[in-house]
Design a protein around this motif. Sequence first.
Motif, PDB file in Angstrom:
ATOM      1  N   GLN A   1     169.450  25.376  87.673  1.00  0.00           N
ATOM      2  CA  GLN A   1     168.155  25.757  87.099  1.00  0.00           C
ATOM      3  C   GLN A   1     167.122  26.153  88.138  1.00  0.00           C
TER       4      GLN A   1
ATOM      5  N   ARG B   1     164.943  16.431  81.028  1.00  0.00           N
ATOM      6  CA  ARG B   1     163.941  17.449  81.379  1.00  0.00           C
ATOM      7  C   ARG B   1     163.491  17.356  82.831  1.00  0.00           C
TER       8      ARG B   1
ATOM      9  N   LYS C   1     176.206  23.282  79.933  1.00  0.00           N
ATOM     10  CA  LYS C   1     175.138  24.203  80.310  1.00  0.00           C
ATOM     11  C   LYS C   1     174.143  24.360  79.172  1.00  0.00           C
ATOM     12  N   LEU C   2     172.870  24.215  79.556  1.00  0.00           N
ATOM     13  CA  LEU C   2     171.796  24.352  78.579  1.00  0.00           C
ATOM     14  C   LEU C   2     171.481  25.832  78.454  1.00  0.00           C
ATOM     15  N   VAL C   3     172.041  26.475  77.445  1.00  0.00           N
ATOM     16  CA  VAL C   3     171.862  27.921  77.340  1.00  0.00           C
ATOM     17  C   VAL C   3     170.476  28.251  76.816  1.00  0.00           C
ATOM     18  N   LYS C   4     170.028  27.489  75.834  1.00  0.00           N
ATOM     19  CA  LYS C   4     168.695  27.733  75.281  1.00  0.00           C
ATOM     20  C   LYS C   4     167.662  26.929  76.056  1.00  0.00           C
ATOM     21  N   ASP C   5     167.505  27.248  77.314  1.00  0.00           N
ATOM     22  CA  ASP C   5     166.536  26.554  78.144  1.00  0.00           C
ATOM     23  C   ASP C   5     165.133  27.004  77.755  1.00  0.00           C
ATOM     24  N   PRO C   6     164.273  26.077  77.311  1.00  0.00           N
ATOM     25  CA  PRO C   6     162.945  26.495  76.841  1.00  0.00           C
ATOM     26  C   PRO C   6     162.024  26.949  77.973  1.00  0.00           C
TER      27      PRO C   6
END
Lengths: 120, 236, 238
Positions: free
Chosen positions: B115, B166, A2-7
Amino acid sequence: MKLVKDPGSARSGFKDWYLQRLSAVVLAVLLPLPLALLVMVYTGQVDQFGLLDIIDHFVSRLLHTLLIIALIIHAYMGLKVMIEDYVPIIGWRVSLIGAMLVVMSGFGIWWLAIIWAWGG
Amino acid sequence: MSEMIALSVFRYDPEQGDKPAMQAYKVPMSKPGMKLLDALNYIKWELDGSLTYRRSCGEGVCGSDGLNINGVNGLACITPIAGLKQPIHVRPLPSMQVIRDLVVDMDHFFDQYRQIQPWLKTETPTPEHERLQSPEQRAELDGSYECILCGCCTTSCPSWWWNGDRFLGPAALLQANRWIVDSRDEAMGERLDQLEDSFRLYRCHQIMNCMEACPKELNPTAAIDNIKRKILARKS
Amino acid sequence: MGGIPTNRFGEVVYNGPEGERSCAGLYAIGEAACVSVHGANRLGGNSLLEIIVFGRACGNQVMKRLKQHRYHPALDKDCWQKGVERVESWLGELNRSGGSDCNIANIRLRMQTIMQEHFSVYRTDEVMREGVQRLETLAAELPEARLSDGNRIFNTELIEAMELENLMSLARVTAAGALARIESRGAHARDDYPDRDDTVWMKHTLASIRDEHVKLDYKPVRVRPMTVESFPPRKRVY
Ligand code: SF4
Ligand code: SF4
Ligand code: FES
């Protein structure tokens, strides 16, 4: 993972996409004109002086300018996307796009200078 | 003797750490209309218990057996053997980290699904009964709700191969659009804000691999196009 | 509609010495749970009841409990052992020899065949009795089964083996429950007892396996709604 620091979203991209499509429309309308001119020269319908007269005309210069700007924008957007696709290292990506910008705008200015310098 | 099917299956054993290799198997054609998953099951149950792959429903509903079959992504359980050139090359989904044999790490794929916040968001107070939809509004969801998140589309998308960290990829974007077109959802603006990004969304160059790959015959490209149109509409 | 008895809050219940008790913090919903609202056979589309009514009720109950109990009670420090032992007993006995009919797939196939042959659509005492016996013999063979894959990473054969253990238990209790129920009800259609017997058999079967033996117990069916009149069960006719 999981990408916790999602920009988050950069709120970008729309302009690129829009300009690319817009410039494509301009190109689709304007590009046939010089081609038609070329055909006319080959078939002898226009001679050298006629050609110069047409190109020299104010409206032609205006359209020509529009064409060059659209062409450069379109090529820039296209190449930018390709660089973003295939150059993963951010440093290289940014420098390449920057270099491209310099070369292309230089080329554009040079061409525009020629167009508007004709006939004084 | 019944007719034999020749397969060449991708093997990778993480405990040995050796290089991956293709292994040949021969499987009898046991029934008409036999699917590729039947052949894999035959290998696992009769020939080689160590062959590892995901599967569950066996009928194209759960989305767990997305594989690269003769170079094309699809679900093993609904791919008929009959139409395949032999030996059938079976590989894991492309561009994914292989855990073992045909099993790939789907974490990032599902993280991207998370997301786009795939749930109903509302602001108006909850009505006494349910939030109703007309049949026409419900029909808007056709072509989106059928997605089983198998990943066949996303892992076939060149843009996702290059920028998958991305670019959200066709599956997640199809789902993003599913909530954007849902008449009951009240967070379209917020969703578009989150998507408006030259990498998240605009990496799609309409290559259309995703549509080719989808075993449920959905069209993620059209969904992505619809999102772009919605952004265009609010800008101009 | 499933096999785990629950109350209307989705809490799992059991028959204690003082009557029905709920296991604190253990919930079951949907396909897994039996709230006792469906007949012998859950009809198509009725799963919406499980989702919308009892799924929601269960969610509310979970939230309520979480407000009161913010943290897990301390776990028994050996609680992991049983699970690890179960896995290790499969992985540890790899090399012990067993014939090819000792592999997981083979035993599973034989179990499926027994269930198909002895507990199919129309049932009789004689056929089921033989089925229970064959099944018990097969179940005794299960500990002899061997894996061929000893890998500790994503070992799906190990998963199939543990699933087979669970399936075998389910097959055994299903078979025993069916044999004991001397009436016809829902999908349980007996040629020797073609009629439904509501006076004796309107009850749920509860089964457990203790010391390798199947034990049966029963639990009444809830037939009285809380706010509306109930209508009496009737014979199903077509
Ligand atoms: S259409 Fe877009 S999302 Fe689909 S494969 Fe092409 S680039 Fe990827
Ligand atoms: S859109 Fe199709 S291919 Fe993509 S995840 Fe959904 S079902 Fe699979
Ligand atoms: S096994 Fe479920 S989709 Fe193929």
